[in-house]
Motif scaffolding. Structure first.
Motif, PDB file in Angstrom:
ATOM      1  N   GLY A   1      23.357  40.466  53.640  1.00 30.37           N
ATOM      2  CA  GLY A   1      23.286  39.273  54.459  1.00 30.37           C
ATOM      3  C   GLY A   1      24.580  39.024  55.184  1.00 30.37           C
ATOM      4  O   GLY A   1      25.589  39.701  54.963  1.00 30.37           O
ATOM      5  N   ALA A   2      24.548  38.043  56.068  1.00 27.54           N
ATOM      6  CA  ALA A   2      25.739  37.671  56.825  1.00 27.54           C
ATOM      7  C   ALA A   2      26.554  36.671  56.017  1.00 27.54           C
ATOM      8  O   ALA A   2      26.010  35.691  55.512  1.00 27.54           O
ATOM      9  N   PRO A   3      27.842  36.878  55.855  1.00 28.80           N
ATOM     10  CA  PRO A   3      28.664  35.960  55.063  1.00 28.80           C
ATOM     11  C   PRO A   3      28.898  34.636  55.792  1.00 28.80           C
ATOM     12  O   PRO A   3      29.002  34.595  57.021  1.00 28.80           O
ATOM     13  N   THR A   4      28.991  33.565  55.023  1.00 32.16           N
ATOM     14  CA  THR A   4      29.332  32.260  55.574  1.00 32.16           C
ATOM     15  C   THR A   4      30.674  31.769  55.019  1.00 32.16           C
ATOM     16  O   THR A   4      31.076  30.642  55.288  1.00 32.16           O
ATOM     17  N   SER A   5      31.329  32.604  54.233  1.00 28.13           N
ATOM     18  CA  SER A   5      32.608  32.246  53.622  1.00 28.13           C
ATOM     19  C   SER A   5      33.352  33.515  53.232  1.00 28.13           C
ATOM     20  O   SER A   5      32.783  34.613  53.264  1.00 28.13           O
ATOM     21  N   VAL A   6      34.603  33.359  52.833  1.00 23.05           N
ATOM     22  CA  VAL A   6      35.378  34.509  52.361  1.00 23.05           C
ATOM     23  C   VAL A   6      34.777  35.046  51.065  1.00 23.05           C
ATOM     24  O   VAL A   6      34.748  36.262  50.835  1.00 23.05           O
ATOM     25  N   ALA A   7      34.271  34.154  50.214  1.00 25.03           N
ATOM     26  CA  ALA A   7      33.632  34.595  48.972  1.00 25.03           C
ATOM     27  C   ALA A   7      32.400  35.448  49.266  1.00 25.03           C
ATOM     28  O   ALA A   7      32.168  36.465  48.606  1.00 25.03           O
ATOM     29  N   ASP A   8      31.600  35.049  50.254  1.00 27.08           N
ATOM     30  CA  ASP A   8      30.447  35.861  50.649  1.00 27.08           C
ATOM     31  C   ASP A   8      30.898  37.226  51.142  1.00 27.08           C
ATOM     32  O   ASP A   8      30.254  38.245  50.881  1.00 27.08           O
ATOM     33  N   LEU A   9      32.011  37.240  51.871  1.00 27.45           N
ATOM     34  CA  LEU A   9      32.535  38.502  52.384  1.00 27.45           C
ATOM     35  C   LEU A   9      32.889  39.436  51.232  1.00 27.45           C
ATOM     36  O   LEU A   9      32.608  40.642  51.280  1.00 27.45           O
ATOM     37  N   ALA A  10      33.488  38.882  50.181  1.00 27.06           N
ATOM     38  CA  ALA A  10      33.844  39.694  49.012  1.00 27.06           C
ATOM     39  C   ALA A  10      32.597  40.128  48.248  1.00 27.06           C
ATOM     40  O   ALA A  10      32.492  41.283  47.809  1.00 27.06           O
ATOM     41  N   ARG A  11      31.655  39.209  48.079  1.00 23.83           N
ATOM     42  CA  ARG A  11      30.421  39.565  47.352  1.00 23.83           C
ATOM     43  C   ARG A  11      29.612  40.604  48.107  1.00 23.83           C
ATOM     44  O   ARG A  11      28.880  41.394  47.507  1.00 23.83           O
ATOM     45  N   GLY A  12      29.737  40.622  49.441  1.00 24.17           N
ATOM     46  CA  GLY A  12      29.031  41.623  50.231  1.00 24.17           C
ATOM     47  C   GLY A  12      29.455  43.035  49.874  1.00 24.17           C
ATOM     48  O   GLY A  12      28.686  43.986  50.031  1.00 24.17           O
ATOM     49  N   GLN A  13      30.691  43.182  49.378  1.00 26.04           N
ATOM     50  CA  GLN A  13      31.166  44.492  48.952  1.00 26.04           C
ATOM     51  C   GLN A  13      30.342  45.026  47.780  1.00 26.04           C
ATOM     52  O   GLN A  13      30.148  46.236  47.648  1.00 26.04           O
ATOM     53  N   LEU A  14      29.867  44.127  46.919  1.00 23.23           N
ATOM     54  CA  LEU A  14      29.062  44.561  45.777  1.00 23.23           C
ATOM     55  C   LEU A  14      27.755  45.180  46.238  1.00 23.23           C
ATOM     56  O   LEU A  14      27.247  46.135  45.644  1.00 23.23           O
ATOM     57  N   ASN A  15      27.196  44.626  47.317  1.00 22.29           N
ATOM     58  CA  ASN A  15      25.944  45.162  47.847  1.00 22.29           C
ATOM     59  C   ASN A  15      26.175  46.455  48.611  1.00 22.29           C
ATOM     60  O   ASN A  15      25.332  47.353  48.600  1.00 22.29           O
ATOM     61  N   LEU A  16      27.328  46.561  49.235  1.00 25.90           N
ATOM     62  CA  LEU A  16      27.604  47.711  50.099  1.00 25.90           C
ATOM     63  C   LEU A  16      28.193  48.889  49.339  1.00 25.90           C
ATOM     64  O   LEU A  16      27.941  50.052  49.675  1.00 25.90           O
ATOM     65  N   SER A  17      28.996  48.606  48.315  1.00 26.71           N
ATOM     66  CA  SER A  17      29.761  49.665  47.631  1.00 26.71           C
ATOM     67  C   SER A  17      28.996  50.263  46.461  1.00 26.71           C
ATOM     68  O   SER A  17      29.478  50.296  45.335  1.00 26.71           O
ATOM     69  N   ASP A  18      27.813  50.732  46.730  1.00 24.20           N
ATOM     70  CA  ASP A  18      26.968  51.357  45.706  1.00 24.20           C
ATOM     71  C   ASP A  18      27.036  52.867  45.893  1.00 24.20           C
ATOM     72  O   ASP A  18      26.284  53.454  46.667  1.00 24.20           O
ATOM     73  N   ALA A  19      27.949  53.491  45.176  1.00 23.86           N
ATOM     74  CA  ALA A  19      28.188  54.922  45.374  1.00 23.86           C
ATOM     75  C   ALA A  19      27.011  55.782  44.953  1.00 23.86           C
ATOM     76  O   ALA A  19      26.844  56.896  45.452  1.00 23.86           O
ATOM     77  N   ASP A  20      26.176  55.297  44.032  1.00 27.26           N
ATOM     78  CA  ASP A  20      25.053  56.101  43.534  1.00 27.26           C
ATOM     79  C   ASP A  20      23.838  56.024  44.454  1.00 27.26           C
ATOM     80  O   ASP A  20      23.274  57.052  44.848  1.00 27.26           O
TER      81      ASP A  20
END
Length: 480
Positions: free
Chosen positions: A236-255
């Motif tokens: 999703g699109a972040p609405t805060s810096v915290a969302d921006l950081a949490r977006g890494q959890l969704n994106l950084s899935d190496a498997d």
């Protein structure tokens, strides 16, 4: 979550205070010049022929005028004020210059210490390697040793600062006849397309090139960038810096989702857009480069300020996303963000004159990234999130610049409620999401100013929705 955050840089930083003092000194000098002009006119008046003639006609009045002028241009009047203003201006300028010089000397001294320690490590590398192989052959628990080292850097994070001694390590390796032949004879202060290369960067290049001769850390090849046809679940699109950081959890899935970059178009009033580029951290720790460029090879090459396949892929993903928008996005504001390696890519692209010529980078967000040596332009607003116990952002042996356009937020994880007690844990994206949440709620003036300046990336125009696009980046390795 543990203790409060510490904020450096921004409008409340030391550098801004020094800049204000410099401005005050400049204004004092201008005031002194104006006062000098007034003083000169009064001296001319005191020597005026008509005034001197009037003393003869009216001795009492003339004497009073002459006395008043003498006082005005004397030590108790304008001359004294001028001397005081000049002295204050000089003292202010000298104080700010001395502070800046002291900071520079401290940085140089720390570099010298790091280089000296790493020189010893490099000069004894052969013996240390033999010892490690012998210990392994004798059944030593190297995995347990690694865990203890992970805990040691948590308790003593300053150990990671020794990474800034890359030049010392290279010199040490060259001083030993057993290891010297392994290194290329590269110039540690060579030049690159982006300008002169410092000893630190040059040393990393020498080390990287030496590894490449053994088939390691080779970034040869080109980027293939493929758009994903559908948005990933949870993206999703972040609405805060915290969302921006949490977006890494969704994106950084190496498997299940390796090698991806996310580009988010945020429509703005007037028909244009802002662009958020989210870049994940290191996903592959094998020093032999493969198809996924989110690897340790890119880490080393970027910290040496070299061009990389991943950086080229990120730019291509942004280009494709902007082309898909259907409007000219060449002057649209761009925010580059990332955790760890992703932050290095973000700062590196923001520092690239060629990238800046094609894209209008206005903001950068890094999380747990060693970017202090990156020459990010002063007109780019940087927000760096770091943890005191995280060794990764300390690997350059430098602290981030303290300036109006660069805000560094550091959180101490000692006594963290999550039970983090290792350097690896301190580097985790989940911990940085907590730190980002603290940034969102902070009343610190530097943070508030940064948030205000970046609102356009988190707030689309009324009635419009951001467009989320994911791209897979692959390193196409040349066939031999």
């Amino acid at each position: 979550m543990s203790g409060p955050i510490q904020v450096e840089g921004g409008i409340g930083g030391t550098a801004v205070g020094l800049d204000s003092l410099d401005l005050a000194a400049f204004q004092l000098v201008r005031a002194g010049l104006d006062l000098s002009e007034v003083l000169a006119r009064m001296l001319m008046l005191a020597a005026d022929v008509e005034l001197l003639t009037s003393v003869v006609v009216s001795p009492v009045t003339g004497a009073q005028v002459e006395a008043a002028l003498a006082w005005a241009v004397g030590p108790g009047g304008l001359a004294g004020q001028l001397a005081a203003i000049s002295e204050l201006a000089a003292a202010t300028s000298m104080a700010t210059a001395a502070y800046r010089e002291a900071e520079r000397q401290v940085a140089l001294s720390l570099d010298a210490v790091h280089d000296a320690v790493m020189f010893e490590l490099g000069s004894n590398a052969a013996a240390l390697a033999v010892g490690a192989f012998t210990a392994h052959a004798l059944g030593a628990d190297l995995r347990g040793l690694g865990l203890r080292a992970d805990r040691a850097v948590y308790d003593h994070p300053e150990l990671a600062d020794l990474g800034g001694g890359a030049a010392g390590l290279t010199a040490g390796l060259r001083s030993n006849p057993l290891t010297a032949p392994l290194l290329a004879p590269g110039d540690l202060k060579a030049s690159s397309r982006s300008g002169p290369v410092e000893a630190y960067d040059g040393s990393l290049r020498v080390l990287g090139d030496a590894a490449e001769s053994w088939g390691l850390l080779s970034d040869a090849g080109h980027a293939r960038v493929l758009p994903e046809p559908m948005r990933r679940t949870g993206a999703g699109a972040p609405t805060s810096v915290a969302d921006l950081a949490r977006g890494q959890l969704n994106l950084s899935d190496a498997d299940d989702y390796p090698g991806h970059v996310r580009v988010i178009e945020v429509p703005q009033p007037g028909g244009g857009s802002t662009w958020l580029v989210e870049i994940s951290g290191t996903q592959v720790w094998d020093p032999r480069a493969g198809n996924n460029p989110h690897d340790v090879t890119t880490d080393v090459r970027l910290m040496a300020r070299e061009s990389t396949v991943l950086a080229a892929g990120v730019e291509e993903a942004l280009r494709q996303a902007q082309a898909a928008s259907g409007h000219d996005a060449s002057r649209d504001p761009v925010l580059l963000s990332g955790h760890s390696l992703g932050g290095i890519v973000a700062a590196g692209l923001a520092s690239s004159p060629s990238f800046a010529a094609r894209h209008r980078v206005t903001h950068v967000v890094t999380m747990g990234s060693p970017v202090a040596r990156m020459p990010v332009p002063r007109d780019v607003q940087v927000l760096s999130l770091e943890h005191h116990q995280d060794p990764v952002p300390r690997l350059e042996g430098r602290i981030n610049p303290d300036r109006r356009s660069w805000v560094t937020v550091t959180r101490d994880l000692q006594g963290d409620s999550d039970g983090v007690d290792t350097g690896t844990g301190a580097h985790a994206t989940e911990e940085y999401a907590e730190t980002a949440a603290a940034v969102d709620s902070s009343s610190d003036p530097s943070i508030r100013d940064w948030r205000q300046g970046s609102r356009q990336f988190f707030e689309p125009r009324p009635g419009a929705s951001p467009v989320v696009r994911d791209y897979r980046i692959e390193r196409i390795v040349p066939q031999r």
